[in-house]
Enzyme design. Structure first.
Site, short mmCIF file in Angstrom:
data_model
loop_
_atom_site.label_atom_id
_atom_site.label_comp_id
_atom_site.label_asym_id
_atom_site.label_seq_id
_atom_site.Cartn_x
_atom_site.Cartn_y
_atom_site.Cartn_z
N TYR A 101 0.87 -1.18 0.00
CA TYR A 101 0.00 0.00 0.00
C TYR A 101 0.90 1.23 0.00
O TYR A 101 1.85 1.29 0.79
CB TYR A 101 -0.88 0.01 1.26
CG TYR A 101 -1.61 1.32 1.47
CD1 TYR A 101 -2.96 1.45 1.14
CD2 TYR A 101 -0.95 2.44 1.99
CE1 TYR A 101 -3.62 2.66 1.32
CE2 TYR A 101 -1.61 3.65 2.16
CZ TYR A 101 -2.95 3.75 1.82
OH TYR A 101 -3.60 4.94 1.98
N GLU A 189 -3.43 7.48 -4.08
CA GLU A 189 -3.27 6.23 -3.33
C GLU A 189 -3.24 5.04 -4.29
O GLU A 189 -4.05 4.98 -5.21
CB GLU A 189 -4.46 6.07 -2.37
CG GLU A 189 -4.42 4.81 -1.54
CD GLU A 189 -5.75 4.54 -0.83
OE1 GLU A 189 -5.93 5.06 0.28
OE2 GLU A 189 -6.60 3.83 -1.39
#
Ligand code: GDP
Ligand code: MN
Length: 401
Positions: A101, A189
């Site tokens: 992530y 993101e």
């Protein structure tokens, strides 16, 4: 402003961040064509501006054309966490070896930018982060400084990318930063940033962005031609679009009392006052919208604001709450009278003025001698009157039915 995954991907691709080939499709015919062109297996992904699509059944693997069509027919009509699916992305399926992530976002507390990263990416990222907060690395990018190759490499090392991935991760971090800056984003993101390839063939492995979430700073729209390419006429509210054209901050809320004020805080308080009044009067009447005319609003701005609020057919009364600072209540009053003349509205209006030129404003309203314009001294009284008038109008409509 949040982007759909298929739009966010465009911005990542502009920076040459590796991502699987993908095509946006809005019906099963387009899906079949897209899937044939991408090849099998492919991933069918719901396009909604909300995360956790995978867990909600909005991300599925298709092994052939029939399956792609079938899956898209089940995903396209879906509503995920209250968001209607706008289409699907048909993407090349990749063999995932590991999921990371990474995100870059604005950090209001430290007044700079945050890079957040963890080697435990994927759909469970929040749960794992809660259990193992130490596994999430947070690094700052100075708001005035820059982020160069060396800093990116250092960061990738600290974040805990496995040895072979660190170099490519640094390159992707730099490109994400460029994407963030060039587009005036508040969030970029990638989850998962996946290590893909053949587990037994070291040379086949590389990092690839399998999902992207980007939010843009609405205040910077003027620098990007209004981000017209990201317009979403199917989902955005027509009144909200009209208000945006006049530079007004309008949010449609679906109640019966239109609310107009100057300053976001005052308008928020006015909404609460209306909801409170509706509750205590036992009618359940609620605000129809949020509309902030901003500081220094002219008669013209007031006129457009009233026109927008009154064109909402659910509105039964309007509450105008102005605390004159830079804004002059006199100007606001003139705008109200002009709007009433032009719109031939017969809906009741409740006005509360205070501050700059309040007395002049009230005088103008009194001179108009219009029975539909009511004046109150305080916000609470005005909200109560507006709620009562809306409830009365609703009741008389019911009676006629
Ligand atoms: P989200 O649930 O809204 O975050 O949607 P994502 O696009 O992140 O997809 C959710 C999960 O589906 C990912 O974490 C992956 O595990 C899986 N997934 C997505 N694309 C692929 C792919 O190409 N191959 C495989 N094997 N899994 C995928
Ligand atoms: Mn994701």
């Amino acid at each position: 402003m949040d982007l759909y995954e298929y739009q966010a991907r465009e911005l990542l691709e502009e920076q040459q961040i590796p991502a699987p080939r993908a095509i946006f499709a809005q019906n099963s015919h387009e899906v079949a064509e897209a899937a044939d062109s991408i090849g099998y297996p492919c991933v069918i992904k719901a396009q909604v501006k909300i995360g956790h699509r995978g867990q909600a059944g909005g991300v599925k693997l298709a092994h052939n054309r029939d399956e792609a069509i079938l899956l898209s027919e089940s995903i396209l009509p879906m509503t995920i966490h209250g968001h209607k699916v706008n289409g699907v992305l048909v993407a090349e399926a990749k063999n995932i070896i590991h999921e990371y992530y990474v995100s870059i976002s604005v950090d209001r507390t430290s007044r700079d930018y945050d890079v957040l990263a963890t080697a435990n990416g994927g759909t469970e990222v929040e749960e794992i982060a809660k259990e193992h907060p130490e596994s999430v690395k947070r690094l700052h990018i100075n708001a005035l400084g820059d982020f160069d190759e060396e800093a990116a490499k250092r960061m990738a090392d600290q974040i805990g990318f496995y040895h072979a991935d660190a170099e490519q991760a640094a390159d992707i971090l730099l490109k994400m930063w460029k994407c963030f800056k060039d587009n005036d984003a508040t969030l970029v993101e990638i989850n998962p940033l996946a290590k893909i390839g053949d587990p037994d063939d070291e040379s086949s492995k590389s990092l690839c962005a399998l999902d992207a979430k980007i939010s843009l700073d609405g205040n910077a729209a003027f620098r990007h031609d209004g981000w017209k390419r990201f317009d979403d006429p199917t989902q955005s509210d027509s009144l909200e679009r009209e208000a945006a054209e006049y530079g007004l901050h309008y949010v449609h809320l679906h109640g019966q009392v239109g609310v107009i004020g100057n300053g976001a805080g005052l308008v928020m308080s006015s909404l609460d006052a209306v909801s409170g009044a509706g509750e205590s009067q036992g009618t359940g009447v609620k605000p129809a919208n949020f509309l902030d005319i901003g500081g220094g609003a002219s008669a013209e701005v007031m006129k457009h604001s009233l026109a927008i609020v009154l064109s909402d057919s659910q509105v039964e009364s309007v509450f105008i709450n102005v605390y004159g600072g830079i804004t002059s209540c006199e100007q606001v009053a003139e705008g109200i009278i002009q709007a009433f003349d032009e719109l031939h509205s017969s809906k009741p209006l409740v006005v509360r003025f205070d501050g700059n030129a309040a007395a002049e404003g009230l005088r103008i309203l009194a001179q108009a001698n219009n029975p539909n314009i009511h004046v109150e001294d305080t916000m609470e009284e005005a909200a109560a009157t507006a709620a009562k008038l809306a409830a009365t109008a609703l009741a008389s409509k019911e009676a006629k039915r």
